[in-house]
Structure formats: C-alpha cells, structure tokens
Design a protein around this motif. Structure first.
Motif, PDB file in Angstrom:
ATOM      1  N   GLY A   1      38.702  94.067  58.575  1.00  0.00           N
ATOM      2  CA  GLY A   1      37.502  94.775  59.018  1.00  0.00           C
ATOM      3  C   GLY A   1      36.843  94.070  60.194  1.00  0.00           C
ATOM      4  N   LEU A   2      36.770  92.749  60.144  1.00  0.00           N
ATOM      5  CA  LEU A   2      36.184  91.983  61.239  1.00  0.00           C
ATOM      6  C   LEU A   2      37.030  92.122  62.506  1.00  0.00           C
ATOM      7  N   ALA A   3      38.337  92.068  62.353  1.00  0.00           N
ATOM      8  CA  ALA A   3      39.222  92.212  63.511  1.00  0.00           C
ATOM      9  C   ALA A   3      39.067  93.597  64.138  1.00  0.00           C
ATOM     10  N   MET A   4      38.981  94.619  63.309  1.00  0.00           N
ATOM     11  CA  MET A   4      38.802  95.984  63.830  1.00  0.00           C
ATOM     12  C   MET A   4      37.464  96.113  64.544  1.00  0.00           C
ATOM     13  N   ALA A   5      36.433  95.493  64.010  1.00  0.00           N
ATOM     14  CA  ALA A   5      35.119  95.545  64.645  1.00  0.00           C
ATOM     15  C   ALA A   5      35.148  94.836  66.001  1.00  0.00           C
ATOM     16  N   LEU A   6      35.837  93.708  66.064  1.00  0.00           N
ATOM     17  CA  LEU A   6      35.948  92.992  67.334  1.00  0.00           C
ATOM     18  C   LEU A   6      36.732  93.788  68.368  1.00  0.00           C
ATOM     19  N   VAL A   7      37.825  94.421  67.938  1.00  0.00           N
ATOM     20  CA  VAL A   7      38.612  95.256  68.850  1.00  0.00           C
ATOM     21  C   VAL A   7      37.752  96.411  69.359  1.00  0.00           C
ATOM     22  N   LEU A   8      37.004  97.033  68.484  1.00  0.00           N
ATOM     23  CA  LEU A   8      36.123  98.131  68.877  1.00  0.00           C
ATOM     24  C   LEU A   8      35.044  97.643  69.848  1.00  0.00           C
ATOM     25  N   LEU A   9      34.477  96.492  69.580  1.00  0.00           N
ATOM     26  CA  LEU A   9      33.458  95.932  70.450  1.00  0.00           C
ATOM     27  C   LEU A   9      34.021  95.634  71.839  1.00  0.00           C
ATOM     28  N   ILE A  10      35.191  95.044  71.901  1.00  0.00           N
ATOM     29  CA  ILE A  10      35.821  94.729  73.184  1.00  0.00           C
ATOM     30  C   ILE A  10      36.167  96.010  73.933  1.00  0.00           C
ATOM     31  N   THR A  11      36.662  97.014  73.215  1.00  0.00           N
ATOM     32  CA  THR A  11      36.991  98.296  73.847  1.00  0.00           C
ATOM     33  C   THR A  11      35.752  98.942  74.448  1.00  0.00           C
ATOM     34  N   VAL A  12      34.670  98.975  73.711  1.00  0.00           N
ATOM     35  CA  VAL A  12      33.426  99.560  74.201  1.00  0.00           C
ATOM     36  C   VAL A  12      32.912  98.773  75.407  1.00  0.00           C
ATOM     37  N   ALA A  13      32.997  97.456  75.353  1.00  0.00           N
ATOM     38  CA  ALA A  13      32.545  96.634  76.468  1.00  0.00           C
ATOM     39  C   ALA A  13      33.374  96.919  77.730  1.00  0.00           C
ATOM     40  N   CYS A  14      34.688  97.027  77.576  1.00  0.00           N
ATOM     41  CA  CYS A  14      35.550  97.315  78.732  1.00  0.00           C
ATOM     42  C   CYS A  14      35.259  98.694  79.313  1.00  0.00           C
ATOM     43  N   LEU A  15      35.095  99.682  78.455  1.00  0.00           N
ATOM     44  CA  LEU A  15      34.799 101.033  78.930  1.00  0.00           C
ATOM     45  C   LEU A  15      33.429 101.084  79.603  1.00  0.00           C
ATOM     46  N   SER A  16      32.472 100.361  79.055  1.00  0.00           N
ATOM     47  CA  SER A  16      31.144 100.321  79.664  1.00  0.00           C
ATOM     48  C   SER A  16      31.197  99.661  81.029  1.00  0.00           C
ATOM     49  N   TYR A  17      31.955  98.588  81.142  1.00  0.00           N
ATOM     50  CA  TYR A  17      32.078  97.897  82.424  1.00  0.00           C
ATOM     51  C   TYR A  17      32.732  98.806  83.456  1.00  0.00           C
ATOM     52  N   ALA A  18      33.790  99.501  83.062  1.00  0.00           N
ATOM     53  CA  ALA A  18      34.472 100.415  83.982  1.00  0.00           C
ATOM     54  C   ALA A  18      33.531 101.541  84.411  1.00  0.00           C
ATOM     55  N   GLY A  19      32.771 102.071  83.476  1.00  0.00           N
ATOM     56  CA  GLY A  19      31.807 103.124  83.797  1.00  0.00           C
ATOM     57  C   GLY A  19      30.730 102.618  84.736  1.00  0.00           C
ATOM     58  N   TRP A  20      30.279 101.398  84.530  1.00  0.00           N
ATOM     59  CA  TRP A  20      29.260 100.820  85.397  1.00  0.00           C
ATOM     60  C   TRP A  20      29.804 100.624  86.806  1.00  0.00           C
ATOM     61  N   GLN A  21      31.060 100.215  86.911  1.00  0.00           N
ATOM     62  CA  GLN A  21      31.672 100.040  88.235  1.00  0.00           C
ATOM     63  C   GLN A  21      31.733 101.373  88.979  1.00  0.00           C
ATOM     64  N   GLU A  22      32.108 102.442  88.287  1.00  0.00           N
ATOM     65  CA  GLU A  22      32.146 103.765  88.905  1.00  0.00           C
ATOM     66  C   GLU A  22      30.753 104.194  89.350  1.00  0.00           C
ATOM     67  N   TYR A  23      29.768 103.947  88.517  1.00  0.00           N
ATOM     68  CA  TYR A  23      28.388 104.285  88.847  1.00  0.00           C
ATOM     69  C   TYR A  23      27.936 103.510  90.082  1.00  0.00           C
ATOM     70  N   ASP A  24      28.251 102.227  90.123  1.00  0.00           N
ATOM     71  CA  ASP A  24      27.852 101.394  91.254  1.00  0.00           C
ATOM     72  C   ASP A  24      28.510 101.879  92.549  1.00  0.00           C
ATOM     73  N   GLN A  25      29.776 102.261  92.489  1.00  0.00           N
ATOM     74  CA  GLN A  25      30.457 102.789  93.669  1.00  0.00           C
ATOM     75  C   GLN A  25      29.828 104.103  94.118  1.00  0.00           C
ATOM     76  N   ALA A  26      29.492 104.955  93.167  1.00  0.00           N
ATOM     77  CA  ALA A  26      28.861 106.232  93.501  1.00  0.00           C
ATOM     78  C   ALA A  26      27.496 106.006  94.144  1.00  0.00           C
ATOM     79  N   MET A  27      26.739 105.053  93.637  1.00  0.00           N
ATOM     80  CA  MET A  27      25.426 104.763  94.210  1.00  0.00           C
ATOM     81  C   MET A  27      25.566 104.193  95.620  1.00  0.00           C
ATOM     82  N   GLN A  28      26.571 103.369  95.865  1.00  0.00           N
ATOM     83  CA  GLN A  28      26.797 102.839  97.205  1.00  0.00           C
ATOM     84  C   GLN A  28      27.104 103.976  98.173  1.00  0.00           C
ATOM     85  N   GLY A  29      27.940 104.912  97.733  1.00  0.00           N
ATOM     86  CA  GLY A  29      28.240 106.075  98.563  1.00  0.00           C
ATOM     87  C   GLY A  29      27.003 106.911  98.837  1.00  0.00           C
TER      88      GLY A  29
END
Length: 87
Positions: free
Chosen positions: A16-44
């Motif tokens: 359960g702890l391992a699954m929670a950590l995997v989920l947390l890392i996945t959400v963090a990576c997706l959030s970072y990727a989304g933030w990068q897209e947002y930042d690029q759009a704002m620069q444009g």
C-alpha cells in the motif's frame, strides 16, 4: 472474517505504501509537465501581447501622420507639415 498473519499484514502495508508513493510520483510528474506547458503558453501570450502593442503604436503613429498630412493639404499650414514629417 479474514485472518492475516503479522507478516502478510506488514507486506500488505508495504504494498500500500509503495502504491501510494508511485501515485504521488506520477501526480508530481504530470503536474510538472502541465506547469511547463502552461509556462510556455504564457510566454507565447506575453510575446503576442508585445507584438499587438507594437502594432497598435505603429497604427496610431500612421493615423496621426495621415491626419497631419490631411490638415496640411487642407490648410497649407506648415505646422501640420512638420507634424507629418515627425511622425
């Protein structure tokens, strides 16, 4: 009623702890990727807004020059001609 041994219960918690950590890392990576897209759009957006302001400034200068030229042609007053040449 289910009966878990101490070892299987500990393994269950670790899984359960391992699954929670995997989920947390996945959400963090997706959030970072989304933030990068947002930042690029704002620069444009900032670049486009800058171009729009420049185009508006040029259009305003052209309009002022046109009005000054029309006034000069109508009146023959050199003051309007100098306003046209400075635009």
């Amino acid at each position: 009623m289910l009966h878990f041994s101490k070892r299987s219960f500990d393994q269950f918690h670790l899984v359960g702890l391992a699954m929670a950590l995997v989920l947390l890392i996945t959400v963090a990576c997706l959030s970072y990727a989304g933030w990068q897209e947002y930042d690029q759009a704002m620069q444009g957006t900032r670049e486009i807004n800058s171009l729009i302001r420049t185009a508006q400034s040029v259009a305003l200068d052209l309009e002022r020059a046109e009005v000054a030229d029309q006034r000069f042609l109508l009146t023959g007053d050199q003051a309007f001609r100098s306003a046209y040449l400075s635009s």
